[in-house]
Design an enzyme around this catalytic site. Sequence first.
Site, mmCIF file in Angstrom:
data_model
loop_
_atom_site.group_PDB
_atom_site.id
_atom_site.type_symbol
_atom_site.label_atom_id
_atom_site.label_comp_id
_atom_site.label_asym_id
_atom_site.label_seq_id
_atom_site.Cartn_x
_atom_site.Cartn_y
_atom_site.Cartn_z
ATOM 1 C CB THR A 1 -12.715 -8.727 4.545
ATOM 2 O OG1 THR A 1 -11.812 -7.990 5.399
ATOM 3 C CG2 THR A 1 -13.888 -7.836 4.166
ATOM 4 C CG ASP B 1 1.550 -3.828 -8.769
ATOM 5 O OD1 ASP B 1 1.216 -2.985 -7.905
ATOM 6 O OD2 ASP B 1 2.601 -4.490 -8.683
ATOM 7 C CB VAL B 2 -2.915 -0.115 -7.064
ATOM 8 C CG1 VAL B 2 -4.238 -0.745 -7.456
ATOM 9 C CG2 VAL B 2 -2.408 -0.655 -5.726
ATOM 10 C CE LYS C 1 -6.726 1.814 3.780
ATOM 11 N NZ LYS C 1 -7.315 1.681 2.421
ATOM 12 C CE1 TYR D 1 -5.285 -0.825 5.881
ATOM 13 C CE2 TYR D 1 -6.245 -0.038 7.940
ATOM 14 C CZ TYR D 1 -6.398 -0.521 6.658
ATOM 15 O OH TYR D 1 -7.652 -0.696 6.139
ATOM 16 C CG ASP E 1 -6.878 -8.121 -7.325
ATOM 17 O OD1 ASP E 1 -5.723 -8.310 -6.883
ATOM 18 O OD2 ASP E 1 -7.872 -8.058 -6.601
ATOM 19 C CG ASN F 1 -11.958 -2.422 -2.977
ATOM 20 O OD1 ASN F 1 -12.777 -2.265 -2.084
ATOM 21 N ND2 ASN F 1 -11.343 -3.594 -3.187
#
Length: 258
Positions: A198, A69-70, A167, A163, A43, A96
């Site tokens: 969440t 950092d993805v 996805k 978003y 993360d 994730n």
Amino acid sequence: IFGRALMGRLDGKVALISGGAKSQGAAEARAFVSEGAKVVFGDILDDLGNELAKDINVHSKNAKYVHLDVTLEDDWKKAIQTTVSEYGKLDVLVNNAGIVINRVPIEERTVEEWDRVQAVNSRGVFLGTKHAIPAMRDSGGGSIINICSVAGYGQSTTQEPAYAASKGAVRIFSKVTATQHAKDNIRSNAIFPGPIDTEMVHAAMSDPKALAERLTRVPMGRLGLVKEIVAGVIFLASDESSYMTGGELVIDGGATSM
């Protein structure tokens, strides 16, 4: 979660989880260790990540935190190298990490905002997959689990466009990965959560009226629970799903049935 004997559904497996410092990612890391896996989780929230690793390792030495950092290829290379050097192999990748931004009309979305969402949600999955494949091939195969969203599956009228687009890209990329790497015994599946309880969902729908309106499009009439998504992740990571690849596990309270 550590007060009972290990169930062993993931005994002997080594996993890497992105976005693992809090919320759903943290629950995944805990559950994987509880099920017998060794886990590296990454993360950008280093304080939270290190604290979580310390907490898990009170009862087990099977978790390690790394800065990830993805959006950065070098971070992915280091995370996978750490996983292999620490635990000897890589069996499972859980993509994730993800972000969502407040919904605005398409003509009001800035290029910078659009690109940031694609970088985390789409490029991050590509980079993780790209660098996991050679390590999994060396391990004799593996399971890639992409946390997608019903935003990339349906209910378009309620979704934030950047978003949803990110996805949707993950949905198709999961299938391409599955078909191209079945020969390597590498499986690739996507999970499509509906609205889950969440911090990210509550931040995106901070107006109670917006949340109530969203739930009118969920036949079960409630937010999903993190543990309900984690259960799906454990299934796809385990050998119980050994004949499943290119699949779509929809956990949405019936939302996409409307």
